[in-house]
Design a protein around this motif. Structure first.
Motif, PDB file in Angstrom:
ATOM      1  N   LEU A  15      38.675 109.177  -0.062  1.00  0.00           N
ATOM      2  CA  LEU A  15      37.912 108.609  -0.797  1.00  0.00           C
ATOM      3  C   LEU A  15      36.687 108.558  -0.229  1.00  0.00           C
ATOM      4  O   LEU A  15      35.834 108.415  -0.588  1.00  0.00           O
ATOM      5  CB  LEU A  15      38.848 107.337  -0.977  1.00  0.00           C
ATOM      6  N   CYS A  16      36.716 108.143   1.176  1.00  0.00           N
ATOM      7  CA  CYS A  16      35.607 107.701   1.885  1.00  0.00           C
ATOM      8  C   CYS A  16      34.675 109.096   2.065  1.00  0.00           C
ATOM      9  O   CYS A  16      33.284 108.854   2.052  1.00  0.00           O
ATOM     10  CB  CYS A  16      35.961 107.367   3.448  1.00  0.00           C
ATOM     11  N   ARG A  17      35.056 110.197   2.244  1.00  0.00           N
ATOM     12  CA  ARG A  17      34.272 111.595   2.391  1.00  0.00           C
ATOM     13  C   ARG A  17      33.508 111.539   0.880  1.00  0.00           C
ATOM     14  O   ARG A  17      32.351 111.924   0.745  1.00  0.00           O
ATOM     15  CB  ARG A  17      35.042 112.650   2.631  1.00  0.00           C
ATOM     16  N   ARG A  18      34.357 111.356  -0.053  1.00  0.00           N
ATOM     17  CA  ARG A  18      33.728 111.415  -1.649  1.00  0.00           C
ATOM     18  C   ARG A  18      32.529 110.326  -1.531  1.00  0.00           C
ATOM     19  O   ARG A  18      31.634 110.686  -2.591  1.00  0.00           O
ATOM     20  CB  ARG A  18      34.892 111.383  -2.260  1.00  0.00           C
ATOM     21  N   LEU A  19      32.735 109.170  -1.243  1.00  0.00           N
ATOM     22  CA  LEU A  19      31.769 108.209  -1.564  1.00  0.00           C
ATOM     23  C   LEU A  19      30.717 108.004  -0.585  1.00  0.00           C
ATOM     24  O   LEU A  19      30.126 106.928  -0.530  1.00  0.00           O
ATOM     25  CB  LEU A  19      32.630 106.876  -1.680  1.00  0.00           C
ATOM     26  N   GLY A  20      30.537 108.770   0.547  1.00  0.00           N
ATOM     27  CA  GLY A  20      29.543 108.531   1.500  1.00  0.00           C
ATOM     28  C   GLY A  20      29.757 107.313   2.477  1.00  0.00           C
ATOM     29  O   GLY A  20      28.901 106.789   3.014  1.00  0.00           O
ATOM     30  N   VAL A  21      31.114 107.212   2.839  1.00  0.00           N
ATOM     31  CA  VAL A  21      31.696 106.008   3.920  1.00  0.00           C
ATOM     32  C   VAL A  21      31.179 106.648   5.236  1.00  0.00           C
ATOM     33  O   VAL A  21      31.855 107.721   5.654  1.00  0.00           O
ATOM     34  CB  VAL A  21      33.034 105.596   3.785  1.00  0.00           C
ATOM     35  N   ARG A  22      30.456 106.004   6.340  1.00  0.00           N
ATOM     36  CA  ARG A  22      30.558 106.232   7.620  1.00  0.00           C
ATOM     37  C   ARG A  22      31.577 106.021   8.472  1.00  0.00           C
ATOM     38  O   ARG A  22      31.979 106.519   9.332  1.00  0.00           O
ATOM     39  CB  ARG A  22      29.184 105.584   8.131  1.00  0.00           C
ATOM     40  N   ARG A  23      32.111 104.568   8.063  1.00  0.00           N
ATOM     41  CA  ARG A  23      33.028 103.902   8.783  1.00  0.00           C
ATOM     42  C   ARG A  23      33.834 102.987   8.047  1.00  0.00           C
ATOM     43  O   ARG A  23      33.079 102.303   7.288  1.00  0.00           O
ATOM     44  CB  ARG A  23      32.539 103.335  10.068  1.00  0.00           C
ATOM     45  N   LEU A  24      35.055 103.013   7.898  1.00  0.00           N
ATOM     46  CA  LEU A  24      35.975 101.846   7.383  1.00  0.00           C
ATOM     47  C   LEU A  24      36.844 101.214   8.186  1.00  0.00           C
ATOM     48  O   LEU A  24      37.606 101.948   9.094  1.00  0.00           O
ATOM     49  CB  LEU A  24      36.582 102.654   6.235  1.00  0.00           C
ATOM     50  N   ASP A  25      36.994  99.851   8.476  1.00  0.00           N
ATOM     51  CA  ASP A  25      37.973  99.517   9.287  1.00  0.00           C
ATOM     52  C   ASP A  25      38.710  98.079   8.363  1.00  0.00           C
ATOM     53  O   ASP A  25      38.211  97.731   7.167  1.00  0.00           O
ATOM     54  CB  ASP A  25      37.052  98.493  10.270  1.00  0.00           C
ATOM     55  N   VAL A  26      39.984  97.925   8.955  1.00  0.00           N
ATOM     56  CA  VAL A  26      40.622  96.933   8.148  1.00  0.00           C
ATOM     57  C   VAL A  26      40.793  95.560   9.289  1.00  0.00           C
ATOM     58  O   VAL A  26      40.648  95.857  10.442  1.00  0.00           O
ATOM     59  CB  VAL A  26      42.174  97.452   7.730  1.00  0.00           C
ATOM     60  N   PHE A  27      40.884  94.609   8.653  1.00  0.00           N
ATOM     61  CA  PHE A  27      40.833  93.436   9.536  1.00  0.00           C
ATOM     62  C   PHE A  27      41.804  92.260   8.744  1.00  0.00           C
ATOM     63  O   PHE A  27      42.100  92.478   7.920  1.00  0.00           O
ATOM     64  CB  PHE A  27      39.433  92.768   9.989  1.00  0.00           C
ATOM     65  N   GLY A  28      41.867  91.067   9.462  1.00  0.00           N
ATOM     66  CA  GLY A  28      42.590  90.137   8.935  1.00  0.00           C
ATOM     67  C   GLY A  28      44.190  90.092   8.892  1.00  0.00           C
ATOM     68  O   GLY A  28      44.496  90.932   9.947  1.00  0.00           O
ATOM     69  N   SER A  29      44.865  89.672   7.866  1.00  0.00           N
ATOM     70  CA  SER A  29      46.248  89.683   8.003  1.00  0.00           C
ATOM     71  C   SER A  29      46.831  90.963   7.841  1.00  0.00           C
ATOM     72  O   SER A  29      47.988  91.152   8.470  1.00  0.00           O
ATOM     73  CB  SER A  29      46.763  88.853   6.838  1.00  0.00           C
ATOM     74  N   ALA A  30      46.069  92.179   7.497  1.00  0.00           N
ATOM     75  CA  ALA A  30      46.696  93.379   7.407  1.00  0.00           C
ATOM     76  C   ALA A  30      47.079  94.112   8.852  1.00  0.00           C
ATOM     77  O   ALA A  30      47.667  94.906   8.812  1.00  0.00           O
ATOM     78  CB  ALA A  30      46.049  94.377   6.452  1.00  0.00           C
ATOM     79  N   VAL A  31      46.197  93.353   9.664  1.00  0.00           N
ATOM     80  CA  VAL A  31      46.440  94.069  11.099  1.00  0.00           C
ATOM     81  C   VAL A  31      47.110  93.017  11.868  1.00  0.00           C
ATOM     82  O   VAL A  31      47.342  93.156  13.154  1.00  0.00           O
ATOM     83  CB  VAL A  31      44.817  94.086  11.910  1.00  0.00           C
ATOM     84  N   GLY A  32      47.891  92.067  11.432  1.00  0.00           N
ATOM     85  CA  GLY A  32      48.492  91.047  12.117  1.00  0.00           C
ATOM     86  C   GLY A  32      49.884  90.739  11.575  1.00  0.00           C
ATOM     87  O   GLY A  32      50.081  91.688  10.750  1.00  0.00           O
ATOM     88  N   ASP A  33      50.368  89.801  12.069  1.00  0.00           N
ATOM     89  CA  ASP A  33      51.952  89.793  11.555  1.00  0.00           C
ATOM     90  C   ASP A  33      51.864  88.615  10.338  1.00  0.00           C
ATOM     91  O   ASP A  33      53.005  88.456   9.909  1.00  0.00           O
ATOM     92  CB  ASP A  33      52.927  88.761  12.684  1.00  0.00           C
ATOM     93  N   SER A  34      50.828  88.026   9.901  1.00  0.00           N
ATOM     94  CA  SER A  34      50.713  87.387   8.819  1.00  0.00           C
ATOM     95  C   SER A  34      50.739  87.933   7.367  1.00  0.00           C
ATOM     96  O   SER A  34      50.439  87.328   6.266  1.00  0.00           O
ATOM     97  CB  SER A  34      49.779  86.276   8.895  1.00  0.00           C
ATOM     98  N   PHE A  35      50.938  89.348   7.322  1.00  0.00           N
ATOM     99  CA  PHE A  35      50.579  90.161   6.310  1.00  0.00           C
ATOM    100  C   PHE A  35      51.935  89.760   5.290  1.00  0.00           C
ATOM    101  O   PHE A  35      53.006  89.947   5.764  1.00  0.00           O
ATOM    102  CB  PHE A  35      50.429  91.421   6.114  1.00  0.00           C
ATOM    103  N   ASP A  36      51.597  89.371   3.995  1.00  0.00           N
ATOM    104  CA  ASP A  36      52.662  89.015   3.110  1.00  0.00           C
ATOM    105  C   ASP A  36      52.607  90.165   1.969  1.00  0.00           C
ATOM    106  O   ASP A  36      51.765  90.273   1.328  1.00  0.00           O
ATOM    107  CB  ASP A  36      52.537  87.584   2.587  1.00  0.00           C
ATOM    108  N   VAL A  37      53.736  90.877   1.865  1.00  0.00           N
ATOM    109  CA  VAL A  37      53.742  92.206   0.990  1.00  0.00           C
ATOM    110  C   VAL A  37      53.420  91.733  -0.577  1.00  0.00           C
ATOM    111  O   VAL A  37      52.949  92.206  -1.275  1.00  0.00           O
ATOM    112  CB  VAL A  37      54.863  93.088   1.055  1.00  0.00           C
ATOM    113  N   ALA A  38      54.028  90.356  -0.751  1.00  0.00           N
ATOM    114  CA  ALA A  38      54.108  89.667  -1.956  1.00  0.00           C
ATOM    115  C   ALA A  38      52.670  89.419  -2.628  1.00  0.00           C
ATOM    116  O   ALA A  38      52.592  89.399  -3.986  1.00  0.00           O
ATOM    117  CB  ALA A  38      55.270  88.845  -2.130  1.00  0.00           C
TER     118      ALA A  38
END
Length: 102
Positions: A15-38
């Protein structure tokens, strides 16, 4: 980084290659223990490779919608330049984990 994200890294790269993304990072709860799947959304920091004729608007919304489909949940997509608060910016930069780099 949560497995909901790591399981889709190949598709994220496509998706990134198709849309011209140079860099994509995730932050917040998805990189820690507080991510709630629901209920948790995914916070993503994007940097586009915006050359001549680049359509930021279309690429931004196509990326947001594409990521939401891949992850099956809402995505908060932000660019580094849009984070005005220096404390918020520092927190994002310290906790981000790379998803894609061109």
């Amino acid at each position: 980084m949560h497995e909901i994200i790591t399981a889709r890294l190949s598709e994220v790269g496509d998706l990134c290659r198709r849309l011209g993304v140079r860099r994509l990072d995730v932050f917040g709860s998805a990189v820690g223990d507080s991510f709630d799947v629901a209920s948790s959304d995914v916070d993503v920091l994007v940097e586009f490779d915006a050359g001549p004729g680049f359509d930021y608007f279309d690429s931004y919304f196509a990326l947001k919608e594409g990521l939401e489909q891949l992850f099956g949940r809402p995505v908060d997509l932000v660019s580094g330049s849009s984070i005005r608060n220096p404390y918020s910016r520092q927190r994002v930069m310290e906790t981000r984990e790379q998803l894609y780099a061109a």
